[in-house]
Design a protein around this motif. Structure first.
Motif, PDB file in Angstrom:
ATOM      1  N   UNK A  69       0.926  -1.279   0.271  1.00 33.08           N
ATOM      2  CA  UNK A  69      -0.245  -0.253   0.192  1.00 33.08           C
ATOM      3  C   UNK A  69       0.942   1.256   0.020  1.00 33.08           C
ATOM      4  N   UNK A  70       1.920   1.251   0.770  1.00 32.59           N
ATOM      5  CA  UNK A  70       2.796   2.410   0.665  1.00 32.59           C
ATOM      6  C   UNK A  70       3.726   2.521  -0.632  1.00 32.59           C
ATOM      7  N   UNK A  71       3.792   1.548  -1.244  1.00 31.73           N
ATOM      8  CA  UNK A  71       4.444   1.579  -2.539  1.00 31.73           C
ATOM      9  C   UNK A  71       3.408   2.119  -3.410  1.00 31.73           C
ATOM     10  N   UNK A  72       2.253   2.044  -3.345  1.00 28.83           N
ATOM     11  CA  UNK A  72       0.904   2.401  -4.286  1.00 28.83           C
ATOM     12  C   UNK A  72       0.753   3.949  -3.874  1.00 28.83           C
ATOM     13  N   UNK A  73       0.766   4.207  -2.629  1.00 26.55           N
ATOM     14  CA  UNK A  73      -0.008   5.675  -2.446  1.00 26.55           C
ATOM     15  C   UNK A  73       0.867   6.261  -1.500  1.00 26.55           C
ATOM     16  N   UNK A  74       2.153   5.897  -1.150  1.00 30.83           N
ATOM     17  CA  UNK A  74       3.176   6.640  -0.431  1.00 30.83           C
ATOM     18  C   UNK A  74       2.726   6.949   1.024  1.00 30.83           C
ATOM     19  N   UNK A  75       3.037   8.171   1.681  1.00 35.47           N
ATOM     20  CA  UNK A  75       2.802   8.383   3.003  1.00 35.47           C
ATOM     21  C   UNK A  75       1.389   8.805   3.338  1.00 35.47           C
ATOM     22  N   UNK A  76       0.429   8.458   2.380  1.00 37.04           N
ATOM     23  CA  UNK A  76      -0.977   8.406   2.996  1.00 37.04           C
ATOM     24  C   UNK A  76      -1.480   7.325   3.593  1.00 37.04           C
TER      25      UNK A  76
END
Length: 334
Positions: free
Chosen positions: A96-103
């Motif tokens: 999920x972090x790879x997809x949407x970063x710091x969100x």
């Protein structure tokens, strides 16, 4: 009232007569409304085996919600860690972090979010149904995220990909002093489930602050509570929107797994004096009523708890009423 970060907790509730697809679409619509209204976070809770709740797979639902929004932080409120191998959670949230970063946020809880039989089915074993292994599960998860696994840990040679170096913002969730102490000992931000454990809120938060130990993640205590909000200027609307959820909750306390209750059924139901007393007690420390009453309750809660962030968990029966409640809270705390 001063402006503090406003957040949303959602269960992907399925209204009476609706499908699971409708429930998930309702969550996405609610998240988009929260983003428009300036809310900071949108979290989904993990529950299993409940016919009226479609949030059994938080990581999957988070991906859909984050993909349908652009700014708001999206996370779990929470992932019930004992239900999952820490490696799986690290890989899911690393992805999920790879997809949407710091969100991306990862709120972690220790309760099963279901009954014992379903918990055993999730874990494929009767082992680990207690809380004794929870701290070690947390250490394993952090080891996968941060590379801090002890060489004495049999998992130390395993690398989470994605996961290592991809840690989301981690929160610990709880409804007791135990969770407050774990969050304090690990130096994590702490969210208290005031929306269903309202009598223990201040005591747990005091314990968290008193026992807090600074960590690499957090220098000082940082806390949040979730509060149930159902708001409307019309008292009849408030009653109609709140009773289905309350009737469902009463039935769950009786050991049932109820289908979603319609507004018509809830309004026609004759609550006993004991049930009416239970409802009054349950709502006493929540924010259910007119905008003026909700403003008063939120102001009182913020003063008594001293939290840094506020999370709205609306149990209104319809998506439109949930959005309306978010609008009213945003207006109150703007």
């Amino acid at each position: 009232m001063p402006r503090i970060p406003l957040n949303v907790l959602d269960l992907a509730s399925r209204p009476h007569g609706a499908s699971n697809a409708d429930a998930v679409a309702g969550s996405i619509r609610l998240a988009q409304a929260a983003e428009r209204l300036g809310y900071d976070r949108f979290w989904v809770a993990e529950h299993h085996g409940m016919p009226g709740i479609a949030s059994s797979a938080p990581a999957v639902l988070i991906a859909g919600i984050a993909g349908a929004t652009t700014r708001i932080r999206v996370g779990s409120g929470g992932v019930m860690l004992p239900n999952h191998a820490p490696l799986v959670v690290a890989e899911q949230f690393g992805t999920l972090r790879a997809l949407y970063g710091d969100r991306i946020d990862l709120g972690i809880g220790r309760a099963p979010g279901t009954d014992g039989a379903t918990a055993m089915a999730l874990r494929r074993s009767a082992e680990g149904l207690g809380v004794e292994d929870f701290p070690q599960q947390l250490f394993d998860l952090f080891g996968f995220f941060y590379g801090t696994m002890s060489e004495n840990n049999p998992l130390h040679s395993i690398t989470a990909v994605p996961g290592l170096g991809d840690a989301p913002q981690v929160w610990l969730l709880g409804s007791s002093g135990y969770s407050a102490q774990v969050a304090a000992a690990l130096g994590l931000p702490f969210t208290f489930a005031h929306h269903f454990a309202g009598e223990n809120t201040e005591a747990a938060l005091d314990l968290y602050r008193d026992k807090f130990q600074p960590s690499e993640q957090l220098d000082a205590p940082h806390s949040m509570i979730a509060v149930n909000v159902i708001a409307d200027a019309d008292p009849a609307v408030v009653r109609a929107e709140s009773l289905p959820g309350l009737l469902s909750f009463l039935r769950m306390r009786q050991g049932q797994k109820p289908q979603p209750v319609s507004i018509e059924e809830a309004l026609a139901y004759e609550f006993s004096p004991v049930e009416e007393e239970f409802i009054a007690a349950r709502n006493a420390r929540q924010a259910v009523g007119s905008p003026e009453h909700v403003a008063e309750r939120l102001e009182s809660l913020l003063k008594s708890t001293g939290v840094d962030e506020l999370m709205i968990a609306s149990a209104a029966a319809t998506p439109d009423a949930r959005i309306r409640s978010l609008q009213i809270v945003a207006d109150i705390l703007a």
